[in-house]
Design an enzyme around this catalytic site. Structure first.
Site, PDB file in Angstrom:
ATOM      1  N   GLY A  93     117.056  -4.592   3.402  1.00 15.52           N
ATOM      2  CA  GLY A  93     117.194  -5.606   3.932  1.00 15.52           C
ATOM      3  C   GLY A  93     117.861  -6.798   2.925  1.00 15.52           C
ATOM      4  O   GLY A  93     118.088  -6.598   1.871  1.00 15.52           O
ATOM      5  N   GLY A  95     117.747  -9.364   0.545  1.00 12.56           N
ATOM      6  CA  GLY A  95     116.858  -9.791  -0.343  1.00 12.56           C
ATOM      7  C   GLY A  95     117.198 -11.130  -0.822  1.00 12.56           C
ATOM      8  O   GLY A  95     116.572 -11.998  -1.689  1.00 12.56           O
ATOM      9  N   ARG A  96     118.629 -11.145  -1.006  1.00 12.29           N
ATOM     10  CA  ARG A  96     119.272 -12.622  -1.525  1.00 12.29           C
ATOM     11  C   ARG A  96     120.382 -13.192  -0.530  1.00 12.29           C
ATOM     12  O   ARG A  96     121.269 -13.897  -1.193  1.00 12.29           O
ATOM     13  CB  ARG A  96     119.654 -12.583  -2.961  1.00 12.29           C
ATOM     14  CG  ARG A  96     120.618 -11.533  -3.321  1.00 12.29           C
ATOM     15  CD  ARG A  96     120.557 -10.988  -4.589  1.00 12.29           C
ATOM     16  NE  ARG A  96     121.953 -10.453  -4.853  1.00 12.29           N
ATOM     17  CZ  ARG A  96     122.711 -10.705  -5.467  1.00 12.29           C
ATOM     18  NH1 ARG A  96     122.942 -12.116  -6.095  1.00 12.29           N
ATOM     19  NH2 ARG A  96     123.920  -9.915  -5.649  1.00 12.29           N
ATOM     20  N   ASP A 128     113.908 -12.930  -7.044  1.00 11.91           N
ATOM     21  CA  ASP A 128     114.089 -14.564  -6.874  1.00 11.91           C
ATOM     22  C   ASP A 128     115.044 -14.687  -5.713  1.00 11.91           C
ATOM     23  O   ASP A 128     114.801 -16.233  -5.421  1.00 11.91           O
ATOM     24  CB  ASP A 128     114.319 -15.296  -8.131  1.00 11.91           C
ATOM     25  CG  ASP A 128     115.536 -14.666  -8.927  1.00 11.91           C
ATOM     26  OD1 ASP A 128     116.423 -14.158  -8.081  1.00 11.91           O
ATOM     27  OD2 ASP A 128     115.642 -15.172 -10.071  1.00 11.91           O
ATOM     28  N   ARG A 179     129.887 -15.714   1.676  1.00 12.48           N
ATOM     29  CA  ARG A 179     130.655 -14.590   2.031  1.00 12.48           C
ATOM     30  C   ARG A 179     131.044 -14.554   3.391  1.00 12.48           C
ATOM     31  O   ARG A 179     130.128 -14.813   4.293  1.00 12.48           O
ATOM     32  CB  ARG A 179     129.922 -13.311   1.734  1.00 12.48           C
ATOM     33  CG  ARG A 179     130.579 -11.908   2.228  1.00 12.48           C
ATOM     34  CD  ARG A 179     130.048 -10.610   1.333  1.00 12.48           C
ATOM     35  NE  ARG A 179     128.707 -10.472   1.642  1.00 12.48           N
ATOM     36  CZ  ARG A 179     128.143  -9.529   1.212  1.00 12.48           C
ATOM     37  NH1 ARG A 179     128.573  -8.644  -0.129  1.00 12.48           N
ATOM     38  NH2 ARG A 179     126.852  -8.872   1.732  1.00 12.48           N
ATOM     39  N   ASP A 258     123.797   1.506   2.631  1.00 15.21           N
ATOM     40  CA  ASP A 258     123.589  -0.177   3.146  1.00 15.21           C
ATOM     41  C   ASP A 258     124.745  -0.875   2.438  1.00 15.21           C
ATOM     42  O   ASP A 258     124.944  -2.069   2.503  1.00 15.21           O
ATOM     43  CB  ASP A 258     122.339  -0.641   2.329  1.00 15.21           C
ATOM     44  CG  ASP A 258     122.334  -0.016   0.619  1.00 15.21           C
ATOM     45  OD1 ASP A 258     122.222   0.847   0.246  1.00 15.21           O
ATOM     46  OD2 ASP A 258     122.276  -1.203  -0.005  1.00 15.21           O
TER      47      ASP A 258
END
Length: 516
Positions: A93, A95-96, A128, A179, A258
């Site tokens: 998934g 994550g950032r 983070d 993006r 991915d």
């Protein structure tokens, strides 16, 4: 697909949400301390009809840094799984990254607009959710250079410095990247659907993807088996994409499932890099110790990734979509999928011949031209010749008068330490060109269209990142961004000639890092 119109021309949609929150998780960007512009892509913003007030303005800065969520955005982190270096991770998934919305351009095409590095998401797994400035500059430079090379890719809309430090091996300045992609659906999205929701969730995702990205399937000869047609289309796009990479010497670095876009766009420029001296086994990822994602392995890896997509679609490839399909039906589905993978291999081989033929100025190249092509590549490898310069200067051999002895206007022979071997090969090549009956000028012009003079060389990207990290100086970044917009032109200015040069041994960058 429902379109909500907030501005006179600016249109947004959230079509994935109609499928339910199995496929994503809602999340909000985390504000940054002191947002400052790094870059904004005016041309792309205009294509997407982004309102002038939300471009490179204070309001735009607040939006593209994640400090303010505009009314048209519904931020979400997408769910996906993935094979990372052949090991299946059932849940990865975003994550950032946060998908803000789909934006509809003036051709009616939907584009995903996504913030990267805007803080933690439900998929952050202890990270983070932030990004350092280095990976942001790398992705901005490489994706825009790739677009200029005419190769399908995600695009860079904005980059913003966060005014905060992020901690990796040490503290480095942070940044947020915007993006734009045709879609952020990947092979891993289908793997996630199968692993966590079974065939029904795969079917829902496949129906959505066909409707959004391959609507012509309904009208095609394969309309009776849309899922087979879907697999074929994805396979064709992957073959075309990877063969384009081979044409310009690009190494993706981490072709995990991915990172394999269903739309056939280059996505995720982590350890991505362009090859200098030709070496088919070249790898750039610091963690690719076995060479799984080496330059020449990329077509094979794309096929492996397509096989993983095919596995998720097997129950849909025969008439019975229930989980208790008969052994015969399962066998039939496997046979259909295998045929697509075999066709991928054949198509990929054809594309390689066509591209390599074009690079050498050979029209309608056939298998009988392969020995000539391979002999040239072997020469480059044995004599440590720069890949980009070799093909660029080969076209110079077709000039009647040769004046330059170095640089972009010199003949290819100046690149070889043992010119005799090259001269023998050159004779065979010129004889082959005569068969085509084209004049030298036409052949040279056709070679110039597919062989770039200037590529985003790794040591140049590294220079721009170093200046930004250490001194906050973006001059080099902006110079490179502009210079790499015209890769197929003869380098004339001092800067272009400098960027044409291959790195000296002391300047070579041999490894790059994901930068997460």
């Amino acid at each position: 697909m429902p379109i909500s119109n907030h501005h006179s021309e600016f249109q947004t949609a959230h079509s994935l949400r109609a499928l339910g929150d199995f496929y994503y998780r809602d999340a909000q960007p985390t504000a940054v301390a002191n947002a400052q512009w790094i870059a904004f892509n005016q041309d792309l913003a205009n294509q997407l009809n982004i309102p002038a007030s939300e471009q490179d303005t204070d309001e735009g800065l607040a939006i593209w840094s994640g400090n303010q969520t505009p009314e048209w955005a519904k931020p979400a982190a997408l769910a996906y799984a993935g094979h990372q270096f052949a090991n299946l991770v059932p849940q990865l998934g975003d994550g950032r990254a946060l998908l803000l919305a789909e934006v509809v351009d003036h051709h009616g095409k939907h584009w995903d607009v996504q913030l990267k590095g805007a803080g933690r998401t439900p998929f952050s797994r202890g990270g983070d959710g932030r990004s350092a400035i280095g990976p942001v500059l790398r992705e901005y430079l490489l994706s825009e250079a790739m677009h200029a090379l005419g190769i399908p890719t995600t695009r860079a809309l904005a980059a913003v410095a966060s005014g905060e430090m992020v901690f990796r091996d040490e503290g480095v300045p942070g940044a947020v990247f915007t993006r734009v992609a045709s879609s952020h659906l990947r092979v891993g999205s289908f793997q996630y659907a199968l692993l966590h929701g079974g065939n029904e969730k795969v079917k829902t995702l496949a129906d959505y993807t066909i409707k959004r990205h391959f609507p012509h399937i309904a009208k095609s000869t394969n309309a009776g088996n849309p899922y087979l047609a879907f697999l074929q289309h994805v396979a064709e796009r992957q073959a075309e994409l990877v063969n384009n990479w081979l044409r310009v010497g690009f190494i993706h670095g981490v072709m995990n499932t991915d990172n394999t876009s269903i739309c056939g766009e280059t996505i995720d420029y982590g350890p991505a890099a362009f090859m200098d001296v030709y070496n088919p086994a070249k790898v750039f990822s610091s963690i690719d110790r076995r060479g799984r994602y080496a330059f020449n392995k990329q077509p094979e890896i794309a096929k492996w990734n397509l096989a993983r997509l095919a596995e998720t679609l097997l129950p849909l490839l025969t008439a019975d979509e229930s989980s208790d399909a008969t052994a015969d039906q399962k066998e039939a589905a496997i046979a259909l999928a295998t045929r697509v993978l075999d066709e991928y291999s054949e198509y990929s081989e054809q594309l390689w011949l066509a591209n390599m033929g074009a690079k050498l100025g050979i029209q309608h190249a056939t298998k009988s031209d392969k020995p000539l092509m391979q002999a040239f590549l072997a020469l480059l490898q044995h004599q440590n010749v720069d890949f980009t310069q070799a093909f660029w200067q080969l076209a110079n051999e077709l000039n009647c008068t040769q004046i330059a002895t170095t640089g972009p206007q010199s003949p290819a022979s100046t690149l070889f330490t043992n010119p005799m071997e090259y001269t023998e090969w050159r004779q065979r090549w010129l004889e082959r060109l005569i068969e085509n009956d084209n004049n030298a000028e036409q052949v040279q012009a056709s070679m110039r269209k597919v062989n770039p003079a200037i590529i985003p060389r790794n040591h140049r990207v590294a220079e721009a990142i170093k200046a930004a990290e250490e001194d906050g100086d973006l001059t080099r970044f902006h110079e490179l961004l502009e210079a790499w917009q015209e890769p197929y032109k003869m380098p004339m200015s001092a800067l272009q000639v400098e960027l044409y040069q291959a790195p000296k041994e002391s300047e070579e960058v041999t490894r790059t890092f994901c930068g997460t």
